[in-house]
Design a protein around this motif. Structure first.
Motif, PDB file in Angstrom:
ATOM      1  N   GLU A   1      -8.567  14.573  -8.736  1.00 44.91           N
ATOM      2  CA  GLU A   1      -9.065  13.189  -8.644  1.00 44.91           C
ATOM      3  C   GLU A   1      -9.630  12.886  -7.259  1.00 44.91           C
ATOM      4  OE1 GLU A   1      -5.954  14.071  -9.371  1.00 44.91           O
ATOM      5  OE2 GLU A   1      -5.376  13.272 -11.336  1.00 44.91           O
ATOM      6  N   ALA A   2      -8.880  13.278  -6.217  1.00 44.86           N
ATOM      7  CA  ALA A   2      -9.265  12.920  -4.849  1.00 44.86           C
ATOM      8  C   ALA A   2     -10.554  13.630  -4.412  1.00 44.86           C
ATOM      9  CB  ALA A   2      -8.133  13.249  -3.885  1.00 44.86           C
TER      10      ALA A   2
ATOM     11  N   SER B   1     -12.529  11.146  -1.637  1.00 47.48           N
ATOM     12  CA  SER B   1     -11.601  10.900  -0.529  1.00 47.48           C
ATOM     13  C   SER B   1     -11.143  12.213   0.106  1.00 47.48           C
ATOM     14  CB  SER B   1     -10.409  10.042  -0.982  1.00 47.48           C
ATOM     15  OG  SER B   1      -9.667  10.711  -1.963  1.00 47.48           O
TER      16      SER B   1
ATOM     17  N   ASN C   1     -13.390  11.732  -6.414  1.00 43.87           N
ATOM     18  CA  ASN C   1     -13.763  10.410  -5.895  1.00 43.87           C
ATOM     19  C   ASN C   1     -14.191  10.445  -4.418  1.00 43.87           C
ATOM     20  OD1 ASN C   1     -11.482  10.146  -4.199  1.00 43.87           O
ATOM     21  ND2 ASN C   1     -10.332   8.924  -5.683  1.00 43.87           N
TER      22      ASN C   1
HETATM   23  C1  LIG Z   1      -9.107   8.865  -4.940  1.00 42.58           C
HETATM   24  O1  LIG Z   1      -8.097   9.558  -5.644  1.00 42.58           O
HETATM   25  C2  LIG Z   1      -6.857   9.650  -4.964  1.00 42.58           C
HETATM   26  C3  LIG Z   1      -5.961  10.525  -5.788  1.00 42.58           C
HETATM   27  O2  LIG Z   1      -5.814  10.016  -7.075  1.00 42.58           O
HETATM   28  C4  LIG Z   1      -6.303   8.265  -4.714  1.00 42.58           C
HETATM   29  O3  LIG Z   1      -5.082   8.357  -3.995  1.00 42.58           O
HETATM   30  C5  LIG Z   1      -7.306   7.443  -3.937  1.00 42.58           C
HETATM   31  O4  LIG Z   1      -6.847   6.116  -3.797  1.00 42.58           O
HETATM   32  C6  LIG Z   1      -8.672   7.431  -4.618  1.00 42.58           C
HETATM   33  N1  LIG Z   1      -9.626   6.812  -3.757  1.00 42.58           N
HETATM   34  C7  LIG Z   1     -10.570   5.997  -4.188  1.00 42.58           C
HETATM   35  C8  LIG Z   1     -11.543   5.481  -3.165  1.00 42.58           C
HETATM   36  O5  LIG Z   1     -10.663   5.672  -5.354  1.00 42.58           O
END
Ligand SMILES: *[C@@H]1O[C@H](CO)[C@@H](O)[C@H](O)[C@H]1NC(C)=O
Length: 328
Positions: free
Chosen positions: A223-224, A229, A227
């Motif tokens: 996920e990270a 991050s 997205n």
């Molecule tokens: C991106 O994904 C991570 C892991 O799930 C999460 O902790 C983080 O808040 C997300 N960041 C955004 C900008 O959505």
């Protein structure tokens, strides 16, 4: 298919019975077990440790250990052959523009397989892939990655299975392990390269934002990373290919590295793509960072869930980010 396997086994059993009526009685322990247990005719996409233990002696089967040479040297499944999966190895090469983890020339894969004792097309050898287990789940992804490489090198998918839970799963059931290194008998392997399931960057470019036409792009990274991050070293920009949805390959395994059930995986897919998504869905294009989780999605969607139309963008984020923008 199962019906014909049953009748095959029944014929074998009847043949055995007919050949033996006049033989003097022997104790059961003395009777050589010459027939193949029925369960060994059922060769799916995943095999369990006990199945492998029971059936390997009865089948024309090569067990390939994809863990590192050091792990293999320490302990492995008796009879298994070491062909470690590394970004640059028998299984993958550096591609054009320094793309990591691309399909090697299919002739090289065929030569590797022949040397490992895999014959094709006849007598056709079955292959069981053995991976390690880790966090992140890269060791688990080695088996699906090699499975897609074998498909590309022309081996029929129905002859390739993954050992569920990998080597740790085998060891946790206290099955025998060894340090003895077998010497494979080289065989002839010939097949026709299959690129039908691979798509390139132009194909992906032409098929962004086509969900309303039944074409969806799926990103198999965490996920990270999806997205933006977290940035992995092999993509030049953070984020994902525009319009892609995120189905992390790591979520397909339990903590011990065994695969989740097909129902659990289908629920994951539906929660991302939509609840009406089924096997005949238009087309799913899978990609990831360099191709490991893309292969995981490909193997899982086609073999475990039985989806008809899945293609893989092997260049993945590493190639896309060189030429085009990513989306956050
Ligand atoms: C991106 O994904 C991570 C892991 O799930 C999460 O902790 C983080 O808040 C997300 N960041 C955004 C900008 O959505």
């Amino acid at each position: 298919m199962i019906g014909s396997r049953l009748s095959l086994a029944a014929t074998a059993l009847l043949g055995l019975a007919a050949a033996q009526p006049a033989a003097p009685p022997t104790s059961p322990a003395m009777t050589p077990r010459t027939f193949t247990p029925l369960v060994c005719y059922i060769f799916g996409e995943l095999v369990s440790p006990w199945w492998l233990q029971k059936c390997a002696p009865h089948l024309n089967l090569v067990v390939i250990d994809l863990r590192s040479a050091a792990e293999y040297a320490e302990s492995h499944i008796p009879g298994s052959i070491s062909l470690p999966f590394d970004p640059i190895s028998a299984w993958s090469v550096m591609g054009p523009g320094d793309l990591l983890l691309e399909m090697p020339p299919s002739a090289d894969v065929m030569a590797t397989l022949g040397a490992a004792g895999v014959s094709n097309p006849s007598p056709a050898t079955k292959i069981v892939l053995v991976n390690g287990v880790g966090v992140p789940a890269f060791p688990q992804a080695a088996s699906p990655r090699v499975a897609t490489t074998l498909k590309y090198a022309g081996i029929s998918e129905g002859r390739v299975a993954v050992l569920d839970g990998g080597f740790p799963g085998w060891a946790s059931e206290s099955l025998p392990v060894t340090t003895v290194v077998p010497t494979p008998v080289p065989k002839t392997y010939t097949a026709t390269e299959d690129r039908s399931f691979l798509v390139d960057i132009n194909y992906v470019k032409a098929n962004l934002n086509k969900r309303n036409k039944g074409i969806v792009l799926l990103d198999g990274r965490d996920e990270a990373v999806y997205n933006g991050s977290v940035m992995e070293e092999w993509a030049l920009k953070p984020g994902h290919i525009p319009s892609a949805l995120n189905l992390p390959g790591k979520n397909f395994w339990n903590e011990d590295g065994s695969w989740k059930s097909s129902l659990e995986i289908l629920v994951q897919l539906r929660s991302v793509v939509g609840y009406s998504v089924g096997r005949t869905y238009g087309q799913i294009i899978v990609y990831c960072g360099v191709g490991g989780y893309a292969s995981t999605l490909y193997f899982t969607l086609t073999r475990i869930l039985g989806f008809d139309n899945v293609v893989m963008y092997d260049g993945s984020a590493q190639e896309w980010s060189k030429y085009y923008d990513m989306e956050l």
